[in-house]
Design an enzyme around this catalytic site. Structure first.
Site: not given
Ligand code: UGA
Length: 484
Positions: A46, A156, A190, A258, A262, A306, A314, A381
């Site tokens: 961040v 956060t 993200r 926030k 999430n 899925a 996060c 992580r």
């Molecule tokens: C997430 C949020 O999307 C951000 O908006 C937020 O700022 C961030 O957390 C944070 O709190 O700092 P991030 O953890 O980088 O971002 O990742 P995501 O792209 O949101 O994916 C999270 C997880 O969900 C991943 O493991 C991804 O593979 C999984 N995922 C995502 C699924 O299993 N299915 C989906 O349809 C989408």
């Protein structure tokens, strides 16, 4: 020397503002440009992205971190994390003299007009967020600042942390200490697309107690609101511009926004995963179902993929912290407990598929494709892949793994795994290939070639990245989620 120009006092808490509503300007009189001096405390994902992007947008940024090795690496021109575009913008900001790093927190604190706190808030065993790093920074700010500051929490944090931060700043300040204003400015970046997300946000949320803090934050974000930056991601071909909402709220609301965002996205993923399980039992296709659901604007198509479930630093910790916060104020957030449970069970479901296909896991050569918690990051992580590897090793499988960015980090955790830069060497002689991360390079694998290398043509896809029919036509036994 800076002039502070206040054009009216029209910022109200609880409102929406467009770029045209700008009420104040800090003018860097020497250059005739708008720029602010910002301090960033914490050079993790961040902090580093925030600092780099603010510098790219024209501000002067001083970053600090408790990890002096990290600062030394940054000072030597290195980048301690992988994030697309980050090395380039750090390089150009450094060349332009707009970003600097110091291991001396006091120096960084004194340098900025506003201080962004971007330190870690890891989960405790109870699920509650550990806020000791924020408390430590509050003490440093209170003792090291010589002039009044706007202190912005970007980490956060659970609701009410801003108010505690304000109390801590007051408690740690001595007689005659400068005054501090506190604000919350949650990030929605993200990993993997953080730089693009910073320059093209849907919304910027600032939780404040007074209009001058809102005005100052609006000024800080002015290049983004006015789109007056040179986009480092799209090189002049940015996606069609939409209006960026600048939302001014109370500090408590900003913090809640926030966590609520999430947790809702995590809930959406778990919902899609239960639909996938149902599809397998009923004989439907989860992709057809979620695609049609997502075409309803009220639902939206994102975060309905899925598979192995969510990971990263996060969602898992934020869902836990939100459950903990709700319980602490007597609100039952049972549906988030279910969200978490469904997510944990994804690994069990994956293992059922592995056992069904392999029968005996012990002694089998298994190629794990992907270790990062999602594509385009080196972050492992809480990655579902790690849990998969852990269980495979516990059951006596011989694990060969490949990941474009995350292997260095994984090596320290699992030295007994065989790591391969080239996924085809991981697949050579394999009894099964397990897809754990949806990297583009894996989508593009030549499975005809891979099939010739593998001992058995078996693919268990935890991210649904291949078309079942294509894989079967290529002669593979192919299993995925919700596509029976
Ligand atoms: C997430 C949020 O999307 C951000 O908006 C937020 O700022 C961030 O957390 C944070 O709190 O700092 P991030 O953890 O980088 O971002 O990742 P995501 O792209 O949101 O994916 C999270 C997880 O969900 C991943 O493991 C991804 O593979 C999984 N995922 C995502 C699924 O299993 N299915 C989906 O349809 C989408």
């Amino acid at each position: 020397m800076r002039d502070f120009v206040l054009r009216g006092d029209s910022v109200k808490i609880g409102g929406r503002y467009s770029a045209a509503d700008l009420v104040c300007a800090f003018r860097n009189s020497s250059k005739g440009e708008f720029s602010l001096r910002l301090s960033v405390i914490g050079c993790g994902y961040v902090g580093l992205v925030t600092g780099a992007c603010f510098a790219e947008a024209g501000h002067e940024v001083v970053c600090t971190d408790i990890d002096s090795e990290r600062i030394a690496k940054l000072n030597a021109g290195g980048v301690p994390i992988y994030e697309e575009h980050l090395d380039r913008i750090l390089g150009s900001a450094r060349k332009a003299g707009r970003i600097s790093y110091t291991a001396d927190a006091g120096e960084a604190i004194r340098a900025g007009d506003a201080i962004f706190i971007c330190v870690g808030t890891p989960p405790k065993d109870s699920g509650e967020a550990d806020l000791s790093a924020i408390d430590h920074v509050a003490r440093q700010i209170a003792t090291e600042a010589r002039t009044s500051k706007l202190v912005v929490e970007k980490s956060t944090v659970p609701a009410r942390t801003g108010l505690e931060l304000k109390r801590a700043l007051a408690a740690y300040s001595g007689k005659g200490s400068p005054k501090f204003r506190v604000a919350s400015n949650p990030e929605f970046l993200r990993e993997g697309t953080a730089v693009g997300d910073f320059f093209h946000p849907d919304r910027i949320v600032v939780g404040v107690e007074d209009s001058s803090s809102a005005a100052e934050l609006q000024e800080i974000y002015r290049p983004i609101l006015e789109k007056s930056f040179h986009c480092p991601v799209h090189n002049g071909a940015c996606p069609p511009a939409h209006r960026v909402e600048f939302l001014v709220t109370t500090i408590n609301s900003a913090e809640l926004i926030k966590h609520a965002s999430n947790s809702f996205l995590a809930l959406k993923i778990s919902y899609a995963n239960v639909i996938a399980d149902l599809c397998e039992k009923i004989g439907a296709n989860v992709e057809e179902v979620t695609h049609a659901m997502g075409l309803d604007d009220r639902i939206g198509g994102q975060f309905l993929k899925a598979g192995l479930g969510y990971g990263g630093f996060c969602f898992p910790k934020d869902v836990q912290a939100f459950i903990h916060l709700s319980a602490s104020v007597g609100v039952d957030f049972d549906m988030l407990k279910a969200t978490e449970r469904v997510n944990r069970q994804r690994i069990d479901r994956f293992f059922e598929k592995i056992r069904q296909a392999l029968w005996v896991v012990k002694g089998k050569h298994v190629a794990v494709l992907g270790l990062a918690f999602k594509a385009n990051t080196d972050d492992i992580r809480f990655a579902p892949a790690l849990e998969v590897v852990k269980r495979l090793l516990a059951e006596g499988a011989v694990v060969h793994a490949s990941d474009p960015e995350a292997m260095t980090r994984a090596k320290t955790l699992f030295p007994q795994v065989h790591y391969h830069e080239d996924p085809y060497t991981a697949l050579r002689g394999a009894d099964a290939a397990l897809v754990c991360t949806e990297w583009d390079s894996f989508r593009k694998l030549d499975w005809d070639r891979a099939g010739e290398l593998m001992a058995r043509k078996l693919v268990i896809d935890g991210r649904n990245i291949y078309a079942p029919q294509t894989m079967r036509e290529k002669g593979f036994e192919y299993y995925s989620f919700g596509r029976s």
